[in-house]
Design an enzyme around this catalytic site. Structure first.
Site, PDB file in Angstrom:
ATOM      1  N   SER A  68      -1.061  12.457   5.952  1.00 59.88           N
ATOM      2  CA  SER A  68      -1.391  12.279   4.542  1.00 59.88           C
ATOM      3  C   SER A  68      -2.646  11.424   4.394  1.00 59.88           C
ATOM      4  O   SER A  68      -3.687  11.735   4.957  1.00 59.88           O
ATOM      5  CB  SER A  68      -0.185  11.696   3.796  1.00 59.88           C
ATOM      6  OG  SER A  68      -0.329  11.836   2.404  1.00 59.88           O
ATOM      7  N   ASP A 212       2.251  18.040   2.121  1.00 57.24           N
ATOM      8  CA  ASP A 212       2.138  16.680   2.646  1.00 57.24           C
ATOM      9  C   ASP A 212       2.908  16.479   3.953  1.00 57.24           C
ATOM     10  O   ASP A 212       4.105  16.741   4.040  1.00 57.24           O
ATOM     11  CB  ASP A 212       2.665  15.719   1.577  1.00 57.24           C
ATOM     12  CG  ASP A 212       2.562  14.270   1.996  1.00 57.24           C
ATOM     13  OD1 ASP A 212       1.573  13.921   2.654  1.00 57.24           O
ATOM     14  OD2 ASP A 212       3.475  13.493   1.655  1.00 57.24           O
TER      15      ASP A 212
END
Length: 732
Positions: A68, A212
């Site tokens: 991320s 993500d």
């Protein structure tokens, strides 16, 4: 007692140092140091602080694994960017612009600028096959993607060949599996790793839909081991959050995020047990959306790295050795590529020639990144695409560019809403709501169908077909039909003399020229009927019921950066109407008006000047079409429309100060301002002189919110007329 405790602690400390030292010098060689950077949204700026401290201590990094925001920071560092450069870039960004992913207003096609001043924020629903559909996320992430491409000078390559070997982690949306990305487009891999569900749209790579990486593996320590790391430094952004009680006292978004973090925490702690050195920045006072607090968050990372300085010190090398390491691992001098070809991909219903007309980047010249960004803004500003991104491939100075567009999957029918609430201290109030349906494109030339339904103080229904005549969109035809019904107050001095019920129905055929993103020239003819009848007041007052038709035209130039809280640019509008008996007009009249606005900003200070003029050219304007003054935006000491006449002249000078910036999820700026004005309306041209001017002033507090502009204001005009105002929403 202290002596005995020291005796017990000393062997443990020595053993730890020996363990690090034994790894640090296997067979006389420096150990391979791996850096693991976790996700955490805006908290990930702490990684920059950690990197700054590692560089200050002369600790070289041999491989990086990130998830991320950790993938973005790690990928940039792996590509050769220094922590100082990263800090300068991320603290200077307009994060509202990046996260909202909207084309700046000045770069919108003129037709989309008209949309900008009508609807609630960025809320756009799809309507397809008889069902409403939501966008895939708050933003497509195109601006983030394009920023990353620019920062990495992106090319398709093996991530082992970067300045520092690198891996990014994402999650396969269909299976939930961890996906490790080690080749391809570096920028796309970083962007996929941070495709936070609901915030940024998913990324398609090799047939997989990726989101993500923190969902599958937020701290990929084992991945760094697989890359050959002997010593692993892991930066854990969640450790201090778990210990903090603040999250249990936050709003619903914070509670949900904290709950999600608790669920993932056991797996993260298992990964951290395999790390040799844990760095745990205290970011508990920040939320994952505090991107505008980048500078402060960076400091938490540096402090956390200093807290484990004794553990890190054995990994340091000499100043000379580190200088040599930096020389080999820092990005070389900027080598701007020369673009030899541009390919457009991803278009389905939009003709490629419409997209190509927006591209100004030139071939066989060094790439101008600012010009390219303008190209992408124009493409996205057409309104057809969820995103318009670019990539660069090839080696050496000559490169190939791909511009990849993604048409909105929730289209081609779109539903948007508008809201307007107004009230003043004299107990006048009004409300209006708007529902709009737009379908685009209707054909390869980019035709549009638009339908407005409005309720409230004004009831209105309008349908329009907008048809460009060429792929550049310069020439167009636009037939339309509109019905409206509203109440109009008529005053005798300060006394309300009557309320008229005004009904109008018109059909129109317009043709014109779009002047790029600057404005529009339009000519047309209109025919219909107008009726104004007394609803409250003396029944002997004049009622109007007549056919109306004539020729219309306007020239508009609009370069403002905002419709309401403009800080830069200008607006010029010249429009006219001429009644014609051949088009059914019973009582011919002419009407011409001029509006100009100019804005200039220095820092937080904005100065502006407005001028409005209007004339009936010695004809007789009907009551419902007279020039009017009064209300919040003009002669605010008077009621809305209290002053009416055949001629108009108003000048306005003002100042606005930006007090603060709202968080990206709430809006943009908060402002305080004031303006003074002089002007009037007149019934006869001979009455116009400086002695008849009225003067007034307004002060107000405003905010550019996600619901539209919000105003609290006080206006005063001469002879003691004054009013307080509340206003929320856009004019439509």
């Amino acid at each position: 007692m202290r002596f005995r405790r020291a005796i017990l602690i000393l062997p443990v400390a020595v053993l730890g140092v020996l363990m690090v030292s034994s790894r640090a010098e296997p067979e006389g060689a420096r150990p391979k140091v791996g850096l693991v950077l976790s996700g955490g949204g805006a908290k990930g700026f702490a990684h920059i602080g950690v990197l700054k401290q590692l560089e200050e201590m002369h600790i070289p990094i041999d491989c990086i694994a990130g998830t991320s925001m950790g993938a973005i920071m790690g990928g940039l560092y792996a590509s050769g960017m220094s922590p100082r450069e990263m800090e300068q870039i991320f603290t200077g960004l307009d994060w509202w612009d990046i996260l909202k992913d909207q084309t700046q207003r000045k770069d919108l096609a003129f037709r989309r600028k008209k949309d900008d001043q009508r609807y609630l924020g960025n809320i756009e629903l799809g309507f397809k096959h008889g069902r409403f559909r939501l966008p895939r996320a708050m933003a497509a992430g195109q601006k983030l993607n394009n920023l990353l491409v620019t920062l990495t000078r992106d090319a398709r390559r093996n991530f082992d060949d970067l300045n520092i070997p690198f891996r990014a982690v994402a999650t396969d949306l269909s299976s939930g599996d961890r996906i490790v990305m080690g080749d391809g487009s570096l920028a796309r891999a970083m962007r996929a790793s941070m495709a936070i569900p609901g915030v940024f749209s998913p990324v398609e790579i090799d047939g997989m839909t990726l989101v993500d990486g923190g969902i599958a593996d937020n701290i990929p320590v084992d991945l760094a081991r697989e890359m050959g790391a002997d010593i692993i430094i892991a930066v854990d952004l969640g450790a201090m959050d778990i210990a903090s009680t603040r999250r249990s006292q936050g709003d619903i978004a914070e509670l949900l995020a904290h709950t999600y973090q608790l669920i993932r925490r056991p797996q993260q702690e298992e990964q951290m047990r395999d790390a040799d050195i844990a760095v745990t920045p205290d970011t508990s006072m920040f939320s994952s959306s505090d991107f505008h607090k980048a500078r402060t968050i960076i400091g938490t990372g540096r402090r956390a790295a200093r807290a484990v300085e004794e553990q890190l010190r054995p990994l340091s090398i000499s100043e000379e050795e580190y200088a040599e390491w930096l020389r080999r691992h820092r990005r070389a001098a900027d080598d701007t590529p020369v673009i030899r070809s541009i390919a457009i991909t991803g278009e389905k219903h939009v003709d490629e020639r419409i997209i190509a007309r927006q591209i100004k980047t030139r071939l066989n010249r060094p790439l101008d990144y600012e010009l390219l960004e303008d190209d992408l803004s124009r493409i996205h500003g057409l309104g057809y695409f969820e995103s318009a991104m670019y990539g660069i491939s090839g080696e050496g100075g000559q490169r190939d560019m791909t511009i990849e567009v993604s048409e909105k999957p929730w289209g081609p029918g779109y539903v948007r809403f508008g809201l307007k609430l107004d009230a003043d201290s004299e107990e006048n109030s009004s409300w209006s709501v708007l529902a709009n349906y737009t379908r685009r494109p209707l054909n390869r030339l980019g035709g549009e169908f638009l339908l407005d339904l409005q309720a409230g103080e004004k009831r209105r229904i309008m349908a329009e077909l907008y048809q460009p005549l060429d792929f550049r969109g310069a020439f167009f035809l636009s037939p339309s039909a509109e019905y409206s019904s509203s109440m109009m107050d008529v005053y005798d001095g300060d006394r309300k003399a009557a309320e008229y019920d005004v009904e109008e129905f018109y059909g129109a055929l317009n043709a014109g020229v779009q002047i790029g993103k600057y404005g529009q020239i339009q000519l047309g003819m209109v025919a219909g009927r107008a009726r104004a009848t007394v609803d409250v007041g003396d029944p002997d007052l004049e009622n109007i019921d007549q056919d109306a038709g004539g020729w219309t035209g306007h020239i508009v130039l609009d370069r403002r950066d905002s419709d309401v809280f403009a800080r830069e640019g200008f607006l010029v509008v010249l429009q006219g109407f001429s009644g014609d008996e051949m088009l059914g007009h019973e009582d011919s009249y002419e009407k011409v008006s001029w509006l100009s606005q100019h804005y200039m900003t220095l820092g937080r200070h904005t100065m502006f000047a407005h001028l409005e003029l209007g004339t009936s050219l010695e004809s007789e304007l009907p009551l419902y079409d007279e020039f009017a003054l009064g209300g919040l935006y003009s002669m605010s000491g008077y009621a809305d429309g209290q002053l009416r006449g055949q001629y108009l002249g108003v000048g306005r000078l003002g100042y606005m100060f930006r007090i603060s910036q709202l968080p990206p999820d709430l809006g943009r700026g908060v402002y305080i301002g004031a303006w003074g004005e002089a002007g009037n309306v007149w019934q006869d041209e001979g009455d116009i002189d400086s002695d008849s001017l009225l003067y007034g002033a307004t002060v107000g507090l405003g905010a550019d919110t996600f619901l539209g502009p919000l105003y609290f204001a006080y206006g005063r005009s001469e002879h003691g007329r004054d009013r307080f105002y509340f206003s929320l929403g856009n004019n439509f």
